[in-house]
Scaffold this active site. Structure first.
Site, PDB file in Angstrom:
ATOM      1  N   GLU A 122      40.484  30.006  35.503  1.00  0.00           N
ATOM      2  CA  GLU A 122      40.514  28.572  35.297  1.00  0.00           C
ATOM      3  C   GLU A 122      41.106  28.201  33.939  1.00  0.00           C
ATOM      4  O   GLU A 122      40.905  28.907  32.952  1.00  0.00           O
ATOM      5  CB  GLU A 122      39.099  28.016  35.411  1.00  0.00           C
ATOM      6  CG  GLU A 122      38.478  28.452  36.725  1.00  0.00           C
ATOM      7  CD  GLU A 122      37.204  27.735  37.078  1.00  0.00           C
ATOM      8  OE1 GLU A 122      37.036  27.458  38.252  1.00  0.00           O
ATOM      9  OE2 GLU A 122      36.392  27.472  36.191  1.00  0.00           O
TER      10      GLU A 122
ATOM     11  N   CYS B  81      42.307  24.480  27.188  1.00  0.00           N
ATOM     12  CA  CYS B  81      41.370  25.597  27.063  1.00  0.00           C
ATOM     13  C   CYS B  81      41.822  26.708  28.018  1.00  0.00           C
ATOM     14  O   CYS B  81      41.884  26.491  29.232  1.00  0.00           O
ATOM     15  CB  CYS B  81      39.975  25.078  27.423  1.00  0.00           C
ATOM     16  SG  CYS B  81      38.736  26.353  27.416  1.00  0.00           S
TER      17      CYS B  81
ATOM     18  N   CYS C 234      33.676  38.133  32.505  1.00  0.00           N
ATOM     19  CA  CYS C 234      33.339  38.449  31.116  1.00  0.00           C
ATOM     20  C   CYS C 234      32.254  39.515  31.131  1.00  0.00           C
ATOM     21  O   CYS C 234      31.384  39.514  32.000  1.00  0.00           O
ATOM     22  CB  CYS C 234      32.818  37.197  30.414  1.00  0.00           C
ATOM     23  SG  CYS C 234      32.526  37.463  28.641  1.00  0.00           S
TER      24      CYS C 234
ATOM     25  N   CYS D  16      26.228  36.724  28.127  1.00  0.00           N
ATOM     26  CA  CYS D  16      25.410  35.728  27.414  1.00  0.00           C
ATOM     27  C   CYS D  16      24.557  35.023  28.468  1.00  0.00           C
ATOM     28  O   CYS D  16      25.053  34.628  29.524  1.00  0.00           O
ATOM     29  CB  CYS D  16      26.297  34.716  26.692  1.00  0.00           C
ATOM     30  SG  CYS D  16      27.351  35.472  25.445  1.00  0.00           S
TER      31      CYS D  16
ATOM     32  N   CYS E 172      25.367  31.436  30.154  1.00  0.00           N
ATOM     33  CA  CYS E 172      26.764  31.176  30.509  1.00  0.00           C
ATOM     34  C   CYS E 172      27.062  31.611  31.939  1.00  0.00           C
ATOM     35  O   CYS E 172      26.724  32.729  32.340  1.00  0.00           O
ATOM     36  CB  CYS E 172      27.665  31.942  29.534  1.00  0.00           C
ATOM     37  SG  CYS E 172      29.425  31.789  29.901  1.00  0.00           S
TER      38      CYS E 172
ATOM     39  N   GLU F 205      36.244  37.094  26.861  1.00  0.00           N
ATOM     40  CA  GLU F 205      36.115  37.265  25.413  1.00  0.00           C
ATOM     41  C   GLU F 205      37.488  37.705  24.881  1.00  0.00           C
ATOM     42  O   GLU F 205      37.907  38.849  25.111  1.00  0.00           O
ATOM     43  CB  GLU F 205      35.035  38.320  25.115  1.00  0.00           C
ATOM     44  CG  GLU F 205      35.013  38.859  23.714  1.00  0.00           C
ATOM     45  CD  GLU F 205      34.900  37.783  22.625  1.00  0.00           C
ATOM     46  OE1 GLU F 205      34.044  36.880  22.731  1.00  0.00           O
ATOM     47  OE2 GLU F 205      35.691  37.860  21.660  1.00  0.00           O
TER      48      GLU F 205
ATOM     49  N   SER G 197      38.066  31.739  19.864  1.00  0.00           N
ATOM     50  CA  SER G 197      36.605  31.708  19.851  1.00  0.00           C
ATOM     51  C   SER G 197      36.065  33.074  20.257  1.00  0.00           C
ATOM     52  O   SER G 197      36.535  33.684  21.206  1.00  0.00           O
ATOM     53  CB  SER G 197      36.119  30.639  20.837  1.00  0.00           C
ATOM     54  OG  SER G 197      34.714  30.601  20.854  1.00  0.00           O
TER      55      SER G 197
ATOM     56  N   SER H 240      30.765  31.854  18.265  1.00  0.00           N
ATOM     57  CA  SER H 240      29.659  31.401  19.108  1.00  0.00           C
ATOM     58  C   SER H 240      28.382  32.001  18.541  1.00  0.00           C
ATOM     59  O   SER H 240      27.957  33.085  18.938  1.00  0.00           O
ATOM     60  CB  SER H 240      29.872  31.875  20.551  1.00  0.00           C
ATOM     61  OG  SER H 240      31.058  31.323  21.049  1.00  0.00           O
ATOM     62  N   LEU H 241      27.765  31.301  17.616  1.00  0.00           N
ATOM     63  CA  LEU H 241      26.581  31.845  16.939  1.00  0.00           C
ATOM     64  C   LEU H 241      25.323  31.587  17.784  1.00  0.00           C
ATOM     65  O   LEU H 241      24.594  32.498  18.137  1.00  0.00           O
ATOM     66  CB  LEU H 241      26.460  31.228  15.540  1.00  0.00           C
ATOM     67  CG  LEU H 241      25.380  31.826  14.650  1.00  0.00           C
ATOM     68  CD1 LEU H 241      25.635  33.292  14.364  1.00  0.00           C
ATOM     69  CD2 LEU H 241      25.256  31.049  13.339  1.00  0.00           C
TER      70      LEU H 241
ATOM     71  N   CYS I  87      32.194  23.735  29.024  1.00  0.00           N
ATOM     72  CA  CYS I  87      31.934  25.050  28.406  1.00  0.00           C
ATOM     73  C   CYS I  87      30.916  25.836  29.206  1.00  0.00           C
ATOM     74  O   CYS I  87      29.847  25.318  29.531  1.00  0.00           O
ATOM     75  CB  CYS I  87      31.282  24.884  27.043  1.00  0.00           C
ATOM     76  SG  CYS I  87      32.327  24.218  25.825  1.00  0.00           S
TER      77      CYS I  87
HETATM   78  N1  SAH Z   1      33.712  34.656  24.709  1.00  0.00           N
HETATM   79  C1  SAH Z   1      34.171  33.698  23.742  1.00  0.00           C
HETATM   80  C2  SAH Z   1      34.995  32.612  24.394  1.00  0.00           C
HETATM   81  C3  SAH Z   1      34.223  31.704  25.310  1.00  0.00           C
HETATM   82  S1  SAH Z   1      34.176  30.152  24.582  1.00  0.00           S
HETATM   83  C4  SAH Z   1      32.991  33.138  22.978  1.00  0.00           C
HETATM   84  O1  SAH Z   1      31.860  33.460  23.322  1.00  0.00           O
HETATM   85  O2  SAH Z   1      33.181  32.431  21.990  1.00  0.00           O
HETATM   86  C5  SAH Z   1      33.020  29.303  25.510  1.00  0.00           C
HETATM   87  C6  SAH Z   1      31.978  28.675  24.630  1.00  0.00           C
HETATM   88  O3  SAH Z   1      31.034  27.982  25.455  1.00  0.00           O
HETATM   89  C7  SAH Z   1      31.202  29.710  23.871  1.00  0.00           C
HETATM   90  O4  SAH Z   1      30.780  29.195  22.634  1.00  0.00           O
HETATM   91  C8  SAH Z   1      30.004  29.896  24.772  1.00  0.00           C
HETATM   92  O5  SAH Z   1      28.934  30.505  24.129  1.00  0.00           O
HETATM   93  C9  SAH Z   1      29.732  28.475  25.179  1.00  0.00           C
HETATM   94  N2  SAH Z   1      28.929  28.352  26.401  1.00  0.00           N
HETATM   95  C10 SAH Z   1      28.704  29.272  27.349  1.00  0.00           C
HETATM   96  N3  SAH Z   1      27.923  28.768  28.324  1.00  0.00           N
HETATM   97  C11 SAH Z   1      27.637  27.507  27.983  1.00  0.00           C
HETATM   98  C12 SAH Z   1      26.906  26.450  28.605  1.00  0.00           C
HETATM   99  N4  SAH Z   1      26.316  26.618  29.782  1.00  0.00           N
HETATM  100  N5  SAH Z   1      26.834  25.263  27.964  1.00  0.00           N
HETATM  101  C13 SAH Z   1      27.473  25.065  26.793  1.00  0.00           C
HETATM  102  N6  SAH Z   1      28.194  26.019  26.159  1.00  0.00           N
HETATM  103  C14 SAH Z   1      28.286  27.227  26.749  1.00  0.00           C
END
Ligand code: SAH
Length: 373
Positions: A102, A115, A122, A126, A129, A179, A210, A232-233, A354
């Protein structure tokens, strides 16, 4: 013997020129017995003049056009669907072999952000996600990532022929599926094509990588890649981060922030500031103590904090923090002197926000004409 003969006769797969940055394109044309400047001409046709048909590249000799056709193709990803959200966000589904990927177009008033996805699925898992729940299939090729951008820019630019105007793409964020730092070899070439004057020619401030925190890869790219960095902290201590982002068990917050400093020391993109992404999960990471801990963690890091209200996904027990909790968190950090924003939820009605990208639900949805307002 028969098998060998068959293999010899098997036509060689043509190389997709969307895999090449300028250096690779030069190597390719030299191999064809052509001069170096032909590589620049081909790049200009693809990225400046938006032309991907060899026969229309009219400053190339006929013989070069023929050679190119014999040895190569310029193949865009196959788009299977296009969905438009009520807020104007557009999602494209592409099919790469059997993988659904996507790409999301997010318009503001005068400019838009694209985006892009870097992997099919992935592997980081996480917990909050949807892409993480899919599992991992493979890295996308350079041509598959560049193809998403080429397609999007050209699809959006079709508005010139239409009455409804869509803002053009000014920012690219690698925040789609996957990622990016686990597809590093390809991402380095992708970024080169995005930034290069003979490629898409974007400013490094307008391109964001990111990552969930691949510490060795962040250290490796420091000084080699210069684009805006987002981390993504999502947690203010290791205990919570271990629980919601398994990668933290390998590279904890201290290691992560030290690699971020290292990157920033060598980067001038985005005025040397990192974006810290922090997803707001009700009663998990959203109370005042967490805000305090976060402020303490980040006090020596030049950063902007982006609070992301959690977008709901199927089969998850997480909930998004309430408006009041997000506001209190925001106010605390602001009072501590941080630049803080709350990310607007975009495209959630078409599962384009996201963390909602899975590439699966849209097979049977009806495409919408994006040029109707
Ligand atoms: N793997 C990379 C790129 C993905 S960016 C990363 O982790 O940064 C997608 C962003 O959306 C990341 O910050 C991820 O943690 C966040 N994300 C994932 N699931 C989400 C959700 N359900 N709601 C809001 N943000 C989310």
């Amino acid at each position: 013997m028969f098998k060998k003969k068959c293999l010899e006769n098997k036509p060689k797969k043509k190389i997709n020129l969307l895999n090449f940055n300028l250096q690779k394109m030069i190597n390719f044309v030299l191999q064809l017995g052509e001069k170096k400047f032909r590589a620049i001409q081909i790049m200009e046709w693809i990225y400046k003049k938006n032309c991907i048909k060899f026969e229309n590249m009219n400053n190339l000799s006929n013989s070069l056009q023929e050679k190119l056709k014999r040895k190569s193709i310029i193949q865009l990803p196959y788009r299977i669907n296009e969905l438009k959200s009520t807020d104007g966000t557009i999602k494209w589904n592409f099919l790469f072999d059997t993988e659904l990927i996507e790409t999301i177009y997010i318009p503001e008033k005068k400019r838009a952000t694209l985006c892009i996805s870097s992997q099919a699925g992935c592997m980081l898992n996480c917990k909050f996600c949807a892409t993480g729940k899919l599992g991992y299939t493979r890295n996308l090729l350079v041509s598959e990532i560049i193809g998403q951008i080429w397609y999007a820019i050209n699809r959006i630019n079709q508005h010139e022929k239409n009455t409804y105007i869509l803002p053009s793409i000014k920012n690219i964020v690698m925040m789609g599926m996957g990622e990016p730092l686990l597809n590093l070899k390809n991402i380095i070439i992708v970024i080169d094509i995005i930034l290069h004057k003979y490629g898409f020619n974007f400013s490094k401030n307008k391109v964001t990588l990111s990552t969930a925190g691949l510490v060795p890869a962040i250290n490796k790219i420091a000084g080699k890649i210069d684009v805006s960095l987002a981390i993504s902290l999502h947690a203010s201590n290791d205990c919570i981060r271990n629980m919601i982002m398994p990668i933290n068990k390998r590279y904890n917050i201290k290691m992560l922030l030290s690699s971020v400093k290292n990157y920033l020391d060598k980067s001038t993109a985005n005025r040397g500031i990192v974006t810290i992404e922090y997803v707001m999960l009700l009663h998990i990471n959203d109370c005042k103590n967490h805000a305090k801990e976060l402020a303490c963690l980040l006090k020596n890091i030049p950063c902007k904090i982006n609070l992301i209200p959690w977008n709901s996904i199927k089969n998850s027990s997480y909930k998004c923090s309430s408006y009041d909790r997000i506001t209190a968190f925001f106010e605390y950090l602001k009072k501590k002197g941080f630049v803080v924003t709350i990310r607007k939820n975009r495209g959630s009605d078409i599962q384009a926000a996201c963390g909602q990208l899975t590439g699966t639900q849209d097979y049977f949805r009806k495409p919408i004409n994006i040029f109707n307002s």
